[in-house]
Design a protein around this motif. Sequence first.
Motif, mmCIF file in Angstrom:
data_model
loop_
_atom_site.group_PDB
_atom_site.id
_atom_site.type_symbol
_atom_site.label_atom_id
_atom_site.label_comp_id
_atom_site.label_asym_id
_atom_site.label_seq_id
_atom_site.Cartn_x
_atom_site.Cartn_y
_atom_site.Cartn_z
ATOM 1 N N LEU A 614 0.849 -1.176 0.000
ATOM 2 C CA LEU A 614 0.000 0.000 0.000
ATOM 3 C C LEU A 614 0.892 1.236 0.000
ATOM 4 C CD1 LEU A 614 -2.586 -1.066 2.751
ATOM 5 C CD2 LEU A 614 -2.689 -1.500 0.293
ATOM 6 N N GLU A 615 0.679 2.135 -0.951
ATOM 7 C CA GLU A 615 1.466 3.363 -1.042
ATOM 8 C C GLU A 615 0.545 4.564 -1.052
ATOM 9 O OE1 GLU A 615 4.754 5.542 -3.965
ATOM 10 O OE2 GLU A 615 4.495 3.363 -4.032
ATOM 11 N N ARG A 616 0.802 5.504 -0.140
ATOM 12 C CA ARG A 616 -0.021 6.706 0.024
ATOM 13 C C ARG A 616 -1.468 6.333 0.305
ATOM 14 N NH1 ARG A 616 2.124 11.406 -1.061
ATOM 15 N NH2 ARG A 616 0.137 12.357 -1.585
ATOM 16 N N VAL A 617 -1.644 5.457 1.281
ATOM 17 C CA VAL A 617 -2.968 4.997 1.690
ATOM 18 C C VAL A 617 -3.192 5.404 3.144
ATOM 19 C CG1 VAL A 617 -4.397 2.977 2.171
ATOM 20 C CG2 VAL A 617 -3.055 3.079 0.066
ATOM 21 N N SER A 618 -4.362 5.950 3.410
ATOM 22 C CA SER A 618 -4.734 6.277 4.782
ATOM 23 C C SER A 618 -5.449 5.063 5.369
ATOM 24 C CB SER A 618 -5.652 7.506 4.808
ATOM 25 O OG SER A 618 -6.024 7.815 6.140
ATOM 26 N N LEU A 638 4.588 5.640 2.773
ATOM 27 C CA LEU A 638 3.925 6.945 2.790
ATOM 28 C C LEU A 638 2.478 6.825 3.223
ATOM 29 C CD1 LEU A 638 5.410 8.326 -0.538
ATOM 30 C CD2 LEU A 638 5.810 9.328 1.709
ATOM 31 N N CYS A 639 2.214 5.906 4.120
ATOM 32 C CA CYS A 639 0.843 5.668 4.582
ATOM 33 C C CYS A 639 0.601 6.347 5.926
ATOM 34 C CB CYS A 639 0.576 4.169 4.715
ATOM 35 S SG CYS A 639 0.525 3.284 3.145
ATOM 36 N N ASN A 640 -0.668 6.620 6.215
ATOM 37 C CA ASN A 640 -1.083 7.065 7.542
ATOM 38 C C ASN A 640 -1.506 5.827 8.327
ATOM 39 O OD1 ASN A 640 -0.686 9.719 6.741
ATOM 40 N ND2 ASN A 640 -2.798 9.986 6.083
ATOM 41 N N VAL A 641 -0.698 5.444 9.320
ATOM 42 C CA VAL A 641 -0.943 4.193 10.035
ATOM 43 C C VAL A 641 -1.220 4.406 11.513
ATOM 44 C CG1 VAL A 641 0.497 2.896 8.438
ATOM 45 C CG2 VAL A 641 1.530 3.869 10.486
ATOM 46 N N GLY A 642 -1.017 5.640 11.999
ATOM 47 C CA GLY A 642 -1.110 5.889 13.428
ATOM 48 C C GLY A 642 -2.449 5.522 14.022
ATOM 49 N N ILE A 664 7.940 -0.750 6.566
ATOM 50 C CA ILE A 664 7.229 0.492 6.866
ATOM 51 C C ILE A 664 8.179 1.624 6.535
ATOM 52 C CG2 ILE A 664 6.012 1.830 8.620
ATOM 53 C CD1 ILE A 664 5.582 -0.729 10.186
ATOM 54 N N ASP A 665 7.809 2.441 5.552
ATOM 55 C CA ASP A 665 8.729 3.471 5.063
ATOM 56 C C ASP A 665 7.991 4.805 4.937
ATOM 57 O OD1 ASP A 665 11.157 4.442 4.109
ATOM 58 O OD2 ASP A 665 10.653 4.012 2.025
ATOM 59 N N TYR A 666 8.594 5.858 5.457
ATOM 60 C CA TYR A 666 8.037 7.209 5.359
ATOM 61 C C TYR A 666 6.608 7.283 5.892
ATOM 62 C CZ TYR A 666 11.982 8.919 2.600
ATOM 63 O OH TYR A 666 13.240 9.309 2.187
ATOM 64 N N CYS A 667 6.305 6.558 6.932
ATOM 65 C CA CYS A 667 5.007 6.686 7.591
ATOM 66 C C CYS A 667 5.175 7.686 8.727
ATOM 67 C CB CYS A 667 4.512 5.330 8.086
ATOM 68 S SG CYS A 667 4.146 4.182 6.731
ATOM 69 N N ASN A 668 4.877 8.938 8.442
ATOM 70 C CA ASN A 668 5.283 10.033 9.317
ATOM 71 C C ASN A 668 4.492 10.114 10.619
ATOM 72 O OD1 ASN A 668 7.277 10.958 7.547
ATOM 73 N ND2 ASN A 668 5.804 12.144 6.361
ATOM 74 N N ASP A 669 3.353 9.410 10.692
ATOM 75 C CA ASP A 669 2.572 9.479 11.934
ATOM 76 C C ASP A 669 2.817 8.260 12.828
ATOM 77 O OD1 ASP A 669 1.302 7.618 10.349
ATOM 78 O OD2 ASP A 669 -0.720 8.201 10.966
ATOM 79 N N LEU A 670 3.779 7.436 12.488
ATOM 80 C CA LEU A 670 4.085 6.255 13.294
ATOM 81 C C LEU A 670 4.953 6.663 14.485
ATOM 82 C CD1 LEU A 670 4.053 3.158 13.681
ATOM 83 C CD2 LEU A 670 6.145 3.085 12.305
ATOM 84 N N GLU A 671 4.400 6.585 15.683
ATOM 85 C CA GLU A 671 5.132 6.956 16.888
ATOM 86 C C GLU A 671 5.615 5.736 17.669
ATOM 87 O OE1 GLU A 671 2.805 9.652 19.183
ATOM 88 O OE2 GLU A 671 2.637 11.141 17.574
ATOM 89 N N ALA A 672 4.892 4.624 17.527
ATOM 90 C CA ALA A 672 5.296 3.400 18.221
ATOM 91 C C ALA A 672 4.755 2.202 17.467
ATOM 92 C CB ALA A 672 4.778 3.402 19.666
ATOM 93 N N LEU A 673 5.512 1.122 17.491
ATOM 94 C CA LEU A 673 5.041 -0.111 16.870
ATOM 95 C C LEU A 673 4.011 -0.771 17.771
ATOM 96 C CD1 LEU A 673 8.195 -1.941 15.453
ATOM 97 C CD2 LEU A 673 6.366 -0.854 14.181
ATOM 98 N N PRO A 674 3.015 -1.418 17.178
ATOM 99 C CA PRO A 674 2.093 -2.191 18.021
ATOM 100 C C PRO A 674 2.854 -3.282 18.764
ATOM 101 C CG PRO A 674 1.266 -1.999 15.754
ATOM 102 C CD PRO A 674 2.662 -1.494 15.752
ATOM 103 N N ASN A 675 2.502 -3.495 20.020
ATOM 104 C CA ASN A 675 3.198 -4.523 20.793
ATOM 105 C C ASN A 675 3.055 -5.892 20.153
ATOM 106 O OD1 ASN A 675 4.175 -2.836 22.843
ATOM 107 N ND2 ASN A 675 2.199 -2.854 23.899
ATOM 108 N N GLY A 676 1.964 -6.088 19.421
ATOM 109 C CA GLY A 676 1.726 -7.385 18.809
ATOM 110 C C GLY A 676 2.742 -7.775 17.766
ATOM 111 N N VAL A 677 3.522 -6.818 17.264
ATOM 112 C CA VAL A 677 4.566 -7.148 16.299
ATOM 113 C C VAL A 677 5.526 -8.171 16.889
ATOM 114 C CG1 VAL A 677 6.560 -6.239 15.062
ATOM 115 C CG2 VAL A 677 4.418 -4.994 15.013
ATOM 116 N N SER A 678 5.773 -8.047 18.177
ATOM 117 C CA SER A 678 6.718 -8.955 18.831
ATOM 118 C C SER A 678 6.216 -10.385 18.871
ATOM 119 C CB SER A 678 6.993 -8.466 20.259
ATOM 120 O OG SER A 678 7.454 -7.136 20.262
#
Length: 817
Positions: A614-618, A638-642, A664-678
């Motif tokens: 997904l590129e430039r997807v909210s 370049l997605c909005n994932v926050g 995950i690249d250039y996702c400017n609203d990403l402040e923290a990874l979901p804990n579930g990634v682990s």
Amino acid sequence: MAADLLGGSAIGAVFGELLRAVLEAREKAKNFKPQLEQLQSTLSNNVSVIKKIEKYNELLDYPKSETQLMIEKMKEGEQLVRRCSTVKWNYIKRTRYADKLIKLNSLIDRFFQVDMQAQQTRDNKEILLGMRDLQMSFTACSSNGSIGVKFSQDGIIRPCSVPDPPEMTPGLDVPLEELKRELLRDGKQVIVVSAPGGTGKTTLIKKLCKDEKVEGKFKDNIFFVTVSKPHNVKVIVRKIIQHMGKDVYEFQTDEHAINDLERLLKEMQSPPILLVLDDVWPESESMLHKLKSQLPNYKILVTSRSVFPKLGFGYNLKPLSDEAAETLFRYTVGGDSYVRDKKLVNKVFCQSAVQTYMHICVLRVCKGSPLALTVVGRSLCGRPAAVWKSRVKEWQDATIFHSNTDLFVCLQSSLDALDDKLRECYMDLGSFPEDHRIPVTTLIDMWVELYERDEDYLYAILSDLSNVNLFDLVVTSDDCSYNDHFVVQHDLLRELIIHQSLLEPVEKMKRLFIEISGNNFPQWWLEQNLHPVNARLLSISTDETFSSSWYDIKAPAVEVVVLNVRTKEYTMPNFMEKMENLKVLIVTSCGFLPVELSNFQLLGSLSNLKRIRLERVSISFDMTTIQMKNLQKLSLVLCNVGQVFSNSTFQISDAFPNLKDMDIDYCNDLEALPNGVSDIVSLKNLSITNCHKLSQLPEGIGKLVNLEVLRLASCTDLEALPDTIGNLTNLRFLDISECLSITELPVQIGELYRLETLYMRGCCSCDLPTSITNLKNLEVVQCDEETAYKWEEVEACFTDLRIEVPKEDINLNWLYK
């Protein structure tokens, strides 16, 4: 010298001479190496600042008295640095000069860190005062229906910069001078350069815009925009306004966009302005009329395959002369040496075949088309004489340039020269819009599933296709990943791909390239219920007027779907739910704003879906109920994932339990990874790059025991690696380049006994723990020079360690402009 070219009082020139003196002295004055290295670091870190000071002082006519004291100190500093080279064994002199170098460094550092900050604070207050008045006028305008703009908070954006022309451009000197005369004189406002596709129109205007006299007149007010089709006035205006360093709101109509642009251009106090519109199609003539203005010193330069006689001055670019065509062809076949030594061609190939081919190809078949000459030349480069003779026979009766069909015939023979694997991969490029930069990772994601080959093999195919000049492969870094590499294809060659795909009946096509304007579906789609399509690749491009009202389609064999979207809102088509063989989904917003998807949950029923990009997807849709057990790779660019990632009810490990790759690249609203990634223990590659707000990684990341690659490049707010990183015992590659906030590596990093490669460019403030000596399998460390000294101190503890310091690109060319 830079000072001579810019004038002795210019701070940029003096700064450049001081930096040059330091670079030279480092090789001669070994006794002052630490002080000179520190001074070089301070100067190098502020090259961009000096460049901006010079630029803004010139544009804004700021008083030079504010920097005069610093200019004098840097002049004295240059003399001091040069004298250091003469000091050898005199201990007293060495001590005194070392102290002076330290004081000079402190003075310069204070200038940038304190004095410049004070000046900036003053300037910002003046700007805020001006913005308050400007906002009042914006408010008045918005009450009348116009859309306002705001100054960018993120710095100046330059989306309309002029691209560089190719190195070899024979035959364009005369057209260049003729166009330049027209452009620089007070003539008609619009200049139209017209010619068939592949004639070199774009190359000509690139050279024109880079001409010294043209740059001298228009300076930074040259806006280069590729229009293509379908044109979008609002997007064009947004790009221009962004290039001017301002942020924009969404325009309601084309008229609002044009009005705002004209108002901003007027505020520039009538400096010369050049708007370049490249590749304008006939249906865009109305747009050109809209962009005309009564502003003085305002010019529009257009390239098109069509002539617009009512617009202004028309210039028809002729094909290359026989001599220029032969020069370009020889260069394309073998490079510069072939241009200098024509006999060299005959030594490599059969003389008679070459001479005959040159006559047929250059003088008859290609008819002076630079594109045809380049493509054909590349296809014959290094081929045996028999191949050349064979082509001559094929083209004995061929003609070209009487119509586009003839040009297709010429280029077709180059495609026919490709072997099956290259040809099949190349034909897939028709899936993407005209003038679209195609990420290499996107192509490889498609090809891995379509052709069942590994990534290295497929990248080699890309390189082979690039070598025969069927597209440009843009390599932006020497990283072993392909994340920042792109493919740029010429629109004419894309048309050739589309043209070929239409030669077969729809139900027999391997690839379906569908472009929907408005809600006008192809007639065969409306009638295809009787004959399901059997394509493996389906690409659908929709324009900004598409309503997302889909007709059904039966395409059970589709394995790859590419959706090119221009609307702000987009509904995933229901017919995808029936594509049981679908393996790859690529959704790209080609508009100005990220697209908001709906009906995304239908993908949960596709058991064979392995890769999503997904590129430039909210990503504001509900993902809490989605479960894709077989998804192996997820790419978000370049997605909005926050909004989704911060949702406490969303468990990413439940949605993608068997994920192997996550980018995950250039996702400017990403402040923290979901804990579930682990909890996605199947992950082998985790890449989080250019996410500047990401400040920490979850402590549970140590549970990713199968992780082999971890990329965190340019996550500038990331403060530390978690202590549990030592549990990643299968990690082989770690990249923390440009993670500026990381000041030390954790002690536990020494437990990564399988680590082979560590990238830490731009991490000069990062301290190394003593435990790094336990990394016995470490083979490559890539870092800056200062960090390299730290590694050299422990280098003896490793068997085969190679410390790489990428060459520092201290480019002073800007001082000469």
